[in-house]
Design a protein around this motif. Sequence first.
Motif, short mmCIF file in Angstrom:
data_model
loop_
_atom_site.label_atom_id
_atom_site.label_comp_id
_atom_site.label_asym_id
_atom_site.label_seq_id
_atom_site.Cartn_x
_atom_site.Cartn_y
_atom_site.Cartn_z
N THR A 119 0.81 -1.22 0.00
CA THR A 119 0.00 0.00 0.00
C THR A 119 0.84 1.27 0.00
O THR A 119 0.32 2.35 -0.30
N GLY A 120 2.11 1.15 0.37
CA GLY A 120 2.95 2.32 0.49
C GLY A 120 2.72 3.07 1.79
O GLY A 120 3.28 4.15 1.99
N VAL A 127 -10.05 17.10 -0.11
CA VAL A 127 -10.48 16.84 1.26
C VAL A 127 -9.28 16.62 2.17
O VAL A 127 -9.23 17.13 3.30
N VAL A 128 -8.30 15.87 1.69
CA VAL A 128 -7.08 15.63 2.46
C VAL A 128 -6.36 16.94 2.74
O VAL A 128 -5.91 17.20 3.87
N GLU A 129 -6.27 17.79 1.73
CA GLU A 129 -5.61 19.09 1.90
C GLU A 129 -6.28 19.91 3.00
O GLU A 129 -5.60 20.47 3.88
N TYR A 171 -4.82 5.54 -2.41
CA TYR A 171 -5.31 6.46 -1.38
C TYR A 171 -4.20 6.94 -0.47
O TYR A 171 -4.19 8.11 -0.06
N VAL A 172 -3.25 6.07 -0.18
CA VAL A 172 -2.08 6.51 0.58
C VAL A 172 -1.30 7.53 -0.23
O VAL A 172 -0.82 8.54 0.31
N ASP A 173 -1.17 7.29 -1.54
CA ASP A 173 -0.49 8.25 -2.41
C ASP A 173 -1.19 9.61 -2.39
O ASP A 173 -0.55 10.65 -2.58
N LEU A 196 -5.70 6.89 7.05
CA LEU A 196 -6.12 5.50 7.26
C LEU A 196 -7.08 5.12 6.13
O LEU A 196 -7.98 5.89 5.79
N VAL A 197 -6.89 3.92 5.57
CA VAL A 197 -7.78 3.44 4.53
C VAL A 197 -8.13 1.99 4.81
O VAL A 197 -7.27 1.20 5.18
#
Length: 406
Positions: A65-66, A178-180, A206-208, A213-214
């Motif tokens: 997943t990275g 949203v992450v930002e 999603y990690v990228d 958390l995913v």
Amino acid sequence: MTADRDTIYDDLGIPSVINATGTKTRIGGTLVREEALEAMNRAAEAFVRISDLQAAASERIAAVTGAESGYVTNGASSALTLAAAACIAGDDLGVMARLPDTDGIPSEIVMPRTHRNGYDHALRAAGADIVDVGGNDYHLGTGSENTQPWQIADAITEETIAVAYMEKPFTQPPLPKVVEIAHEHDVPVIVDAAAELPPTENLSKYVDQGVDLVAFSGGKAIRGPQSSGILAGREDLITSVARQHLDMHAAEPVYEPPEDLVDVATLPGVPLQGIGRSMKVGKEELAGLIAALDAFVEQDDEAVLAEWHGRAERIAADLEGVDGLDAELENAGKTDAVTTVAVTVDETRSPVDAGELVLALRRENPRVFVGADDVHRSQFTINPRCLPDDEVDYVIERIAAQVDTE
């Protein structure tokens, strides 16, 4: 193919199911990979310290997943519950011991209103309160977005412990935005991507994009044990998950879980049995999930999707020849989605409506399950991913029998 099948469910006196609807939990998810079954059988032959096995799984999940870390959960739903618990409690053992009681503790999760669904109960199970933002403007036809980014920012307060996001092709605002916003307010983002595989590349997508958390299902596309799930993300949050999930019933002098998963040196004592205790994962499920994940990342996505697409084309062509039914392909041409067959029941030509047809199929032995989300629109769907070629003709025959007026 006929209805004469020899399954363990026949031995138990209950109908088995022919799965034409996809990886639905209510009918067993998917068929576990041979590699996973072999690993589960081998795991059942010996004992192991579960924390050691979780640490090994964590390394593998992080690699594919990275993410900084990973964890195997009791399904994607428990992954969401543990994600919420980690965001609420952090490294505070006292808060962990109180959950799901969050009186006086910040516990709000901001979530776009159109992302709300029955599965968000998993977040609330940890003691979180969900704060809705946005509306349903798409349905008004005004051209407005359902949720404006500023609405998410405006809803974040000192009581906010996370922003939750349900990943689907149609969800808005865009996840990176949203992450930002969340990270500008030092708030983590939890993504529910339980059913967003294939393609394999979504494991790291999603990690990228920066999520903290995913959650993925282990019992759908990965084809691990149906009761398994994956949580990937920030190391500190996965550490909190482990502290609230692993068996903590140990005397302090001999409490020594894997350092890279729990880090005892930072603890004031032994954590109590946490909210995750009722969601424990057995050694067999852990070993099976690891084996299934290894096999999943090696598969050829294009070949698998092409096989499913070809099967869907065959089903659609055969059903087009059935009087009273019209069939067409959905998601055709996409490489990141399973091609399904949408079947419309013409009630002017069919003796039964879509709901009656679907229910009649489910009452047969073996039961035939097709997708029923759109029966109110006189439509049902057939998903080819869990329907082998040798069962296709039987499904078509049973569908045709329901609308045969002769």
